[in-house]
Design a protein around this motif. Sequence first.
Motif, mmCIF file in Angstrom:
data_model
loop_
_atom_site.group_PDB
_atom_site.id
_atom_site.type_symbol
_atom_site.label_atom_id
_atom_site.label_comp_id
_atom_site.label_asym_id
_atom_site.label_seq_id
_atom_site.Cartn_x
_atom_site.Cartn_y
_atom_site.Cartn_z
ATOM 1 N N LYS A 146 0.833 -1.213 0.000
ATOM 2 C CA LYS A 146 0.000 0.000 0.000
ATOM 3 C C LYS A 146 0.862 1.255 0.000
ATOM 4 O O LYS A 146 0.580 2.209 -0.739
ATOM 5 C CB LYS A 146 -0.943 -0.005 1.200
ATOM 6 N N GLY A 202 -7.546 -6.388 -3.512
ATOM 7 C CA GLY A 202 -8.010 -5.608 -2.362
ATOM 8 C C GLY A 202 -7.167 -4.382 -2.113
ATOM 9 O O GLY A 202 -7.695 -3.306 -1.798
ATOM 10 N N LEU A 203 -5.855 -4.520 -2.242
ATOM 11 C CA LEU A 203 -4.954 -3.377 -2.067
ATOM 12 C C LEU A 203 -5.301 -2.273 -3.057
ATOM 13 O O LEU A 203 -5.467 -1.115 -2.682
ATOM 14 C CB LEU A 203 -3.508 -3.824 -2.264
ATOM 15 N N SER A 231 -8.607 -0.583 -2.315
ATOM 16 C CA SER A 231 -8.535 0.315 -1.159
ATOM 17 C C SER A 231 -7.948 1.675 -1.516
ATOM 18 O O SER A 231 -8.133 2.649 -0.780
ATOM 19 C CB SER A 231 -7.711 -0.330 -0.035
#
Length: 174
Positions: free
Chosen positions: A99, A131-132, A135
């Motif tokens: 991230k 998902g990263l 987000s």
Amino acid sequence: MIVRDATPADLPAMTAIYAHHVRTGTGTFEEEPPTEAEMAARLAKVQGAGCAWLVSESDEGVVLGYGYFAQFRDRSAYRFAAEDSIYVRDDVRGMGVGKALVQELIERATARGFRQMIAVIGDSLNVGSIGLHASLGFRQAGVMRAVGLKFGEWVDVVTMQRALGEGERTLPED
């Protein structure tokens, strides 16, 4: 943890991280790990094009992961679209390394004038990378089914996309 520009001194660590992903995962479709010399050529090409290649480093100076962006495709019409690539050491996955790298790549690509960032994610089961990216504002743009064959199985590719800066709201000044 700090995120900084990669240097040739980081090549052994980056080569080892990538080799692990090549040998054990479907996040990359390469089947033979590149040599350190090949990784050096890739680093030089990305940085030579004015794009960012970054490493995430622990407080002790250990490389935890790396990522880079480059123009999505070579043709001139793609000059405002960047593609990111991220690889993190297996023992620190899920700890914010990826991230931090993607956030910095977004900032650098935006500052460089790119208007879109594309993530081409190997394997529709790669929930960590999907998902990263989600987000950080990426949206799924498509899934190409069974376009890769690795470890004796068909593998999908998930494409995700995020607008940078003004995105498509305005035309950039060439």
